[in-house]
Design an enzyme around this catalytic site. Structure first.
Site, PDB file in Angstrom:
ATOM      1  N   GLU A  92      21.820  24.423  32.615  1.00  0.00           N
ATOM      2  CA  GLU A  92      22.990  24.450  33.499  1.00  0.00           C
ATOM      3  C   GLU A  92      22.635  24.751  34.956  1.00  0.00           C
ATOM      4  OE1 GLU A  92      26.586  25.929  30.695  1.00  0.00           O
ATOM      5  OE2 GLU A  92      25.216  27.514  31.321  1.00  0.00           O
TER       6      GLU A  92
HETATM    7  C1  TNX Z   1      26.219  27.928  27.355  1.00  0.00           C
HETATM    8  S1  TNX Z   1      23.562  27.777  25.923  1.00  0.00           S
HETATM    9  C2  TNX Z   1      25.159  28.610  27.900  1.00  0.00           C
HETATM   10  C3  TNX Z   1      25.178  30.085  27.944  1.00  0.00           C
HETATM   11  C4  TNX Z   1      26.548  30.628  27.623  1.00  0.00           C
HETATM   12  C5  TNX Z   1      27.086  29.898  26.414  1.00  0.00           C
HETATM   13  C6  TNX Z   1      28.432  30.413  25.975  1.00  0.00           C
HETATM   14  C7  TNX Z   1      23.116  27.635  27.257  1.00  0.00           C
HETATM   15  C8  TNX Z   1      21.828  27.078  27.339  1.00  0.00           C
HETATM   16  N1  TNX Z   1      23.962  28.005  28.234  1.00  0.00           N
HETATM   17  O1  TNX Z   1      24.763  30.538  29.201  1.00  0.00           O
HETATM   18  O2  TNX Z   1      26.457  31.987  27.380  1.00  0.00           O
HETATM   19  O3  TNX Z   1      27.202  28.529  26.671  1.00  0.00           O
HETATM   20  O4  TNX Z   1      28.830  29.816  24.786  1.00  0.00           O
END
Ligand code: TNX
Length: 540
Positions: free
Chosen positions: A345
């Protein structure tokens, strides 16, 4: 309750009235009766073993081994750790500290004897006869997994946290032969969004080890907190560690505390994977060291729950000094093969900057002797093999995942709509998020890691991971509620052969775990999908 006389003879408990009494009396004690045996323990083991069969009657009068205060554990010296673990395992419920004897036979006998070619690095053979329990494996890890299975052959109250009124505990006779499907059976715990203490993480390690999970991935940094001390960068913890979601006081591990966690995990044959998340998810680090951002402006700590907005600056030399120091120190704290570098992300980082930062983090990891572990986004580079990428998104894999896997990246499967333990079970679930949908235990169970990613060969699948993100998770009871009963479902996908995969059979086996969690004080979600025994309370 029937009371009868137990006679301690050397190291064997002899219970008159059970048809197995003999020997010289050395001491006597009033002891209440034998705990009620389980009807079908061999059929109820989770994760399902490769092969298992009961071969004795479960009622009184034979076909069982009786565990008592004087049951000896005999072991090869190389497996002393497992013997010591087993020796005190049942103490809360039984009061027994089982005596241990190196190089002997009898009692519960641990043997490093099973051929690796058959049981692999982590499998075992478990044989329960009325006079001896034998666990044989090629490694201590295999013996440890055999011990975890043995626990499930005992009555559920063996896991009680309070003393039970029994002097002997029956294990019906039978045999299990078992081995692991995947080498990587992971759980992830997010200690960044809310901090969990060393004692809380140790409790979690014990919970996951029950189900033969062998990697614990600790998410040690995110926007809301930096949780590991790094020499030379004191503000990471002084500033970045002093907060969490909602503005609580947060916390962090000193390196000595982290080493304590590593050692505790090792004693449970769990390998820690420390993860720091870059180039995004770094607001806590930027609040501590504004020079790591491109505009260099001071920012306050972040206590919300959205992510992906922060970024390290690819153009600043300090960024690379920071990465090098952090990764080198994490690697030095890590006996296992992997160090996590995040990579998810990164919405505030250009593709070019992402490649520079993640590429350098991976290079630092390799230079420190470790394999970089990143999220699926890191396949956009891709990282040269060996590398691990964790697949977390919902939907078909992007082309980069398919081509990275073809070039040797090993995939860990944590698809959010099956494996994210922070997702709500249903709309009424108080804790958790639901961006990936609702995930009840059947969703956690009903998929096959080997065929999940189209165009990725089964040989590229390193294993599965059950991830508990911490935005809404504050206490150990919160952890328990979100993890149980879904974690055992994912553990079974990681451990058990595909041939045992069967939802109706799993429903029944999982139901048998309910009384164990109740006895152990684990506040699980009593999913209506599972036919829990009637004594188990219904879901709130
Ligand atoms: C996505 S999983 C994220 C996390 C969040 C999660 C909440 C991922 C690689 N990134 O930072 O905590 O969703 O469900």
């Amino acid at each position: 309750m029937t009371r009868f006389r137990v006679v301690l003879v050397g190291c064997v408990v002899v219970a008159f009235g059970l048809g197995i009494g003999i020997g010289v009396v050395s001491a006597t004690t009033d002891t209440p009766s034998v705990a009620p045996a389980l009807a079908t323990p061999y059929a109820d083991v989770v994760p399902a073993p490769v092969e298992s069969a009961a071969n004795g009657a479960t009622g009184s009068g034979g076909g069982r081994f009786l565990l008592s205060a004087s049951t000896q554990i005999t072991y090869p010296p190389a497996a002393k750790g497992v013997a010591d673990f087993l020796s005190t395992l049942f103490r809360p419920a039984t009061g027994f500290t089982l005596p241990t004897t190196p190089n002997g036979t009898g009692g519960i006998h641990l043997a490093l004897a099973a051929p690796r070619s058959r049981v692999g690095d982590e499998g075992y053979d478990l044989d329960v006869a009325s006079g001896q329990v034998t666990i044989a494996a090629a490694t201590s890890a295999g013996l440890f997994h055999g011990v975890q299975t043995l626990r499930q052959l005992l009555p559920p109250t063996i896991d009680s946290t309070t003393r039970q009124p029994y002097g002997a505990w029956p294990i019906p006779t039978g045999h299990i032969s078992d081995s692991a499907r995947y080498a990587y059976r992971g759980a992830a715990l997010d200690v960044a969004r809310h901090f969990f203490t060393v004692a809380q993480v140790e409790r979690y390690i014990d919970e996951i080890a029950l189900y033969k999970i062998d990697y614990l991935h600790l998410h040690l940094s995110d926007d809301q907190g930096w949780r590991i001390a790094v020499n030379g960068w004191p503000a990471l913890t002084a500033v970045g560690g002093a907060t969490e979601v909602g503005g609580g006081r947060g916390g962090y591990y000193t390196q000595a505390q982290y080493r304590q966690l590593v050692a505790y995990a090792q004693s449970r044959f769990v390998t820690l994977i420390p993860e720091i998340d870059v180039p995004s998810h770094v607001a806590a680090a930027l609040a501590a060291y504004p020079q790591l951002s491109c505009n260099g402006k001071p920012t306050s700590v972040f206590t919300g729950i959205n992510g992906g907005f922060s970024s390290l600056c690819a153009a600043k030399p300090d960024t690379y000094t920071f990465l090098h120091d952090v990764i080198t120190q994490l690697a030095a704290l890590t006996p296992g093969p992997y160090v996590g570098i995040g990579g998810d992300e990164a919405y505030a980082t250009t593709a070019g900057d992402y490649a520079k930062i993640v590429g350098q983090a991976a290079a630092d990891t390799r230079a420190a002797g470790k394999i970089p572990w990143g999220w699926q986004e890191t396949t956009s580079l891709p990282l040269p093999a060996p590398a691990v990428a964790a697949y977390w998104k919902v939907g078909a894999p992007p082309a980069s995942v398919i081509s990275a896997a073809a070039q040797g990246t090993q995939m860990v499967l944590a698809p959010a709509n099956h494996a994210y333990l922070d997702q709500k079970y249903n709309p009424a679930t108080q804790l958790g998020l639901h961006w990936a949908g609702y995930v009840d235990v059947q969703d956690a169970y009903n998929w096959d890691p080997a065929t999940y990613l189209p165009n990725v060969p089964a040989s590229a699948i390193l294993g599965v991971e059950a991830d508990l993100w911490g935005e809404t998770i504050v206490t150990s009871a919160d952890i328990d509620y979100m993890v149980f009963p879904r974690l055992p479902a994912l553990a079974e996908l990681g451990w058990s052969p595909a041939s045992t995969h069967d939802w109706p059979a799993f429903q029944k086996r999982l139901a048998a775990q309910g009384p164990r969690w109740k006895a152990a004080g684990v506040s699980f979600y009593a999913s209506p999908q599972i036919p829990w025994p009637s004594a188990t309370p219904a879901a709130p």
